[in-house]
Scaffold this active site. Sequence first.
Site, mmCIF file in Angstrom:
data_model
loop_
_atom_site.group_PDB
_atom_site.id
_atom_site.type_symbol
_atom_site.label_atom_id
_atom_site.label_comp_id
_atom_site.label_asym_id
_atom_site.label_seq_id
_atom_site.Cartn_x
_atom_site.Cartn_y
_atom_site.Cartn_z
ATOM 1 C CD GLU A 194 44.820 -21.627 48.422
ATOM 2 O OE1 GLU A 194 44.082 -22.635 48.464
ATOM 3 O OE2 GLU A 194 44.406 -20.473 48.656
ATOM 4 C CD GLU A 318 43.906 -17.384 46.163
ATOM 5 O OE1 GLU A 318 42.976 -17.691 46.944
ATOM 6 O OE2 GLU A 318 44.393 -18.180 45.335
#
Length: 514
Positions: A194, A318
């Site tokens: 991320e 994810e």
Amino acid sequence: MIKKLLFSFSLLIAANAFAQEQATISTNLQDAKTTINRNIYGMFSEHLGNGIYGGFWVDKNAKVPKVGRIRMDVVNALKKIDIPNLRWPGGCFADEYHWMDGIGDPAKRPKMVNTNWGGVTEDNSFGTNEFMELCKLLNTEPYVSGNLGSGTVKEMSNWVEYMNFDGVSPMTKLRKEDGRDKPYDVRFFAIGNESWGCGGNMTPEYYSDLFRQYATFTKSYKGAPLRRIASGANADDYHWTDVCMRDIPLNLMWGLSLHYYTIPTGNWGKKGSATNFTEAEYFNTMKNCLKMEELVTKHAAVMDKYDPQKKVALVVDEWGVWTDPIPGTNPSFLRQQNSMRDALIAATTLNIFNNHADRVRMANLAQTVNVLQSLVLTKGDDMLLTPTYYVFNMYKVHQDAKLLPLKISVPEYKNGDESIPAVNASASVDSLGRVHITLVNLDANNDITVSADLEGENHSSISGQILDSKNLTDVNSFSNKNLVITKKFDGAKMKQHTVTVTLPKHSVVCLEIK
């Protein structure tokens, strides 16, 4: 070996006493060319709440079966569903984790503050070697996330050398001093996590340049060709995907990640309850879940511009439902219950991944134990399996099987002025010629009758499993662990080339045809 098989599924829903809606699914066995990569069924465990500590890793005095401090009742349950890989140590935690703090004598390891998840103290007792032992016990492949956000090129390069080099070097010496003579041969390695957010708040251009630099110094050693995974987009940020695919040489990147969570309300501030929701809230949750189809399709289209041969995998490392935490628990620990609704989310999402197996070749449910949409919940020495666990147990038949592409037209499930497809499905044929079809009925009110016409070679048997429950809000609790579990399904009938089956409302069915 079956030469040709044609399914024509007619899905019939009673609209009223006098009329019916019809939908169809069809597929041809000759089109079974794409392998459903088993790594689509991967898991994720971060140093977050009780995911590691109290989940996999317990106090040495805990009265549960253990290998060292690894909890074996949890391990044995997960082994049964053949999880292919486990992602670690994060998540947001990965970009503040310095791997050398987690090796050597546990009593001498430095402590740190887990700033992302509650500001609790991390004692680093669970580090690289403990994780590798866990993967060995699980019979699964490690997927390691490297620290790009706060780490250095040297630090990341040394970690790969520590895990994978079999020659004479300082890192090999360290590993041997820690009791591991042979390398771990880690293949899956993420360079950052991320990076658009908690991993550094970077622009895609800046991240792509850093990836090129760090990737250059994370080496492939003998026996362990490194599959580097780039930190990809947040949900529908197609620009991020475009820049990474444009600026990162394809030979440096095995995969590009995508993160997307199903938020019941669509509002990150107030996500919604895991156990107390109306049908309208359920409908909105499933609408948000189905957005994964759009995301995978559009990100894959961007990737196709630069990689028409599909060499780079889309890695959805994810995904899952994210609700408000259980009341009374630490809100930063993200502990949530897991209902029949969540099982439908898991089954639907896995059907989407299967149907996009040409590009989606790895995915990781968030997370494995005690965090978010987990498979296992623990409470002291006790544990239970969630409805999502049973979905993965049903769907493991698709791992490494050949995808049967579906042409599908289905009825609508309506709520107010909105509607979503009532049914989703995926199908595959395994190495023994067995056909598996996973069907999900999202309709909260109506059973759906499926009539399947099979043309081609005769089949001698059909069997099935079902996961359903009276209420969408039903959960497995420590006082009733078996409320939502798979059961034998006898509702499918075969006569010559025709299969008929009725899918109960809000249910998941897996059929096996021999």
